[in-house]
Design a protein around this motif. Structure first.
Motif, PDB file in Angstrom:
ATOM      1  N   THR A  87      24.201  17.993 -17.203  1.00 36.55           N
ATOM      2  CA  THR A  87      24.986  17.649 -16.017  1.00 36.55           C
ATOM      3  C   THR A  87      25.673  16.288 -16.098  1.00 36.55           C
ATOM      4  O   THR A  87      26.692  16.079 -15.447  1.00 36.55           O
ATOM      5  CB  THR A  87      24.103  17.667 -14.756  1.00 36.55           C
ATOM      6  N   GLN A  88      25.128  15.369 -16.892  1.00 39.48           N
ATOM      7  CA  GLN A  88      25.698  14.019 -16.893  1.00 39.48           C
ATOM      8  C   GLN A  88      25.990  13.474 -18.283  1.00 39.48           C
ATOM      9  O   GLN A  88      26.441  12.347 -18.430  1.00 39.48           O
ATOM     10  CB  GLN A  88      24.773  13.064 -16.137  1.00 39.48           C
ATOM     11  N   ALA A 130      20.346  18.303  -5.683  1.00 36.30           N
ATOM     12  CA  ALA A 130      21.290  18.965  -6.593  1.00 36.30           C
ATOM     13  C   ALA A 130      22.027  20.104  -5.888  1.00 36.30           C
ATOM     14  O   ALA A 130      23.231  20.311  -6.105  1.00 36.30           O
ATOM     15  CB  ALA A 130      20.546  19.503  -7.818  1.00 36.30           C
ATOM     16  N   ALA A 164      28.111  18.718  -5.695  1.00 36.64           N
ATOM     17  CA  ALA A 164      27.744  20.069  -6.133  1.00 36.64           C
ATOM     18  C   ALA A 164      28.636  21.100  -5.459  1.00 36.64           C
ATOM     19  O   ALA A 164      29.014  22.103  -6.060  1.00 36.64           O
ATOM     20  CB  ALA A 164      26.276  20.344  -5.807  1.00 36.64           C
ATOM     21  N   ARG A 167      32.673  18.876  -9.994  1.00 34.96           N
ATOM     22  CA  ARG A 167      32.103  17.913 -10.929  1.00 34.96           C
ATOM     23  C   ARG A 167      31.172  16.919 -10.213  1.00 34.96           C
ATOM     24  O   ARG A 167      31.579  16.224  -9.293  1.00 34.96           O
ATOM     25  CB  ARG A 167      33.235  17.131 -11.597  1.00 34.96           C
ATOM     26  N   GLY A 194      26.814  19.905 -22.791  1.00 33.29           N
ATOM     27  CA  GLY A 194      27.388  19.565 -21.493  1.00 33.29           C
ATOM     28  C   GLY A 194      28.872  19.278 -21.578  1.00 33.29           C
ATOM     29  O   GLY A 194      29.647  19.658 -20.696  1.00 33.29           O
ATOM     30  N   ALA A 215      31.058  22.690 -14.471  1.00 35.33           N
ATOM     31  CA  ALA A 215      30.272  21.591 -13.922  1.00 35.33           C
ATOM     32  C   ALA A 215      29.479  22.000 -12.688  1.00 35.33           C
ATOM     33  O   ALA A 215      28.321  21.627 -12.514  1.00 35.33           O
ATOM     34  CB  ALA A 215      31.199  20.413 -13.584  1.00 35.33           C
ATOM     35  N   LEU A 258      26.533  24.058 -13.717  1.00 33.16           N
ATOM     36  CA  LEU A 258      25.525  23.230 -14.361  1.00 33.16           C
ATOM     37  C   LEU A 258      24.720  22.442 -13.345  1.00 33.16           C
ATOM     38  O   LEU A 258      23.520  22.240 -13.507  1.00 33.16           O
ATOM     39  CB  LEU A 258      26.197  22.267 -15.352  1.00 33.16           C
ATOM     40  N   ARG A 259      25.381  22.003 -12.283  1.00 38.49           N
ATOM     41  CA  ARG A 259      24.676  21.270 -11.232  1.00 38.49           C
ATOM     42  C   ARG A 259      23.618  22.163 -10.596  1.00 38.49           C
ATOM     43  O   ARG A 259      22.490  21.735 -10.344  1.00 38.49           O
ATOM     44  CB  ARG A 259      25.688  20.804 -10.184  1.00 38.49           C
ATOM     45  N   SER A 312      20.666  22.637 -12.937  1.00 38.14           N
ATOM     46  CA  SER A 312      19.721  21.521 -12.899  1.00 38.14           C
ATOM     47  C   SER A 312      18.836  21.618 -11.665  1.00 38.14           C
ATOM     48  O   SER A 312      17.648  21.312 -11.714  1.00 38.14           O
ATOM     49  CB  SER A 312      20.471  20.181 -12.919  1.00 38.14           C
TER      50      SER A 312
END
Length: 204
Positions: free
Chosen positions: A34-35, A91, A97, A101, A173, A180, A183-184, A187
């Protein structure tokens, strides 16, 4: 002094255990995805600083006391569950979220989260309690010093493994940057899953 045979056996056992993916690896992977690579590496360093706390506790005998005290164990366990659920909630519900992004968190905050995730992980506490005493022999010198030597060895092996996960997740990532938002949420699912695993961790 720790005998070469004992240390070799411990080293072999530790390598096998470190190679098995665990909660810390999942947390680092989620951070890296995520980052990016930097956050993954910083979270890995935070995780291993948390390991130092467990080493100190084990050397002082606190791990044994906590694992044998239902109240103290429950406090650590449920504090860890609450923290992981909080990370999952953040998250899922953050504006970033919803928008896409995620906004990168300061690396110092990522580092602190890694420390807390590991410090409040009862699996790590029980791991030290179950593994280290098997290799500690009174005739080899101070038990506390032996625990420190074994613990630091395990920590260094864990750091190598954690860095590998962080670098891999960071690379993936970047390739999945267009996803994005997904992916958030991934997580968030990881944090929530770790919270559930922690909740079902028993003392025995």
């Amino acid at each position: 002094m720790i005998s070469p045979a004992t240390f070799t056996l411990f080293l072999t056992t530790s390598v096998v255990l470190v190679l098995i993916p665990g909660p810390n690896h999942l947390y680092i992977t989620a951070r890296g995805l995520t980052q990016g690579r930097s956050a993954g590496l910083v979270s890995a360093l935070g995780i291993e600083l948390g390991t130092l706390v467990h080493i100190a506790a084990a050397a002082a005998g606190l791990s044994f006391v906590i694992a044998r005290s239902a109240t103290l164990y429950s406090v650590i366990k449920w504090a860890g569950v609450a923290y992981l659920v909080y990370l999952a909630f953040r998250a899922f519900t953050s504006k970033q979220a919803q928008a896409g992004r995620p906004q990168p968190q300061p690396l110092r905050k990522v580092f602190l989260e890694g420390v807390l995730v590991n410090v409040f992980n009862p699996k790590t506490l029980l791991f030290f309690l179950a593994l280290l005493p098997q290799f500690v022999h009174p005739e080899s010198g101070s038990p506390a010093l032996q625990v420190v030597v074994f613990g630091l060895t395990l920590m260094l092996l864990g750091l190598v493994s954690d860095v590998a996960y962080a670098l891999t997740a960071g690379a993936l990532g970047r390739r999945l940057d267009r996803a994005a938002r997904s992916l958030r949420y991934v997580s968030g699912v990881v944090y929530l899953g770790l919270g559930v695993l922690t909740a079902f961790t028993g003392r025995e």
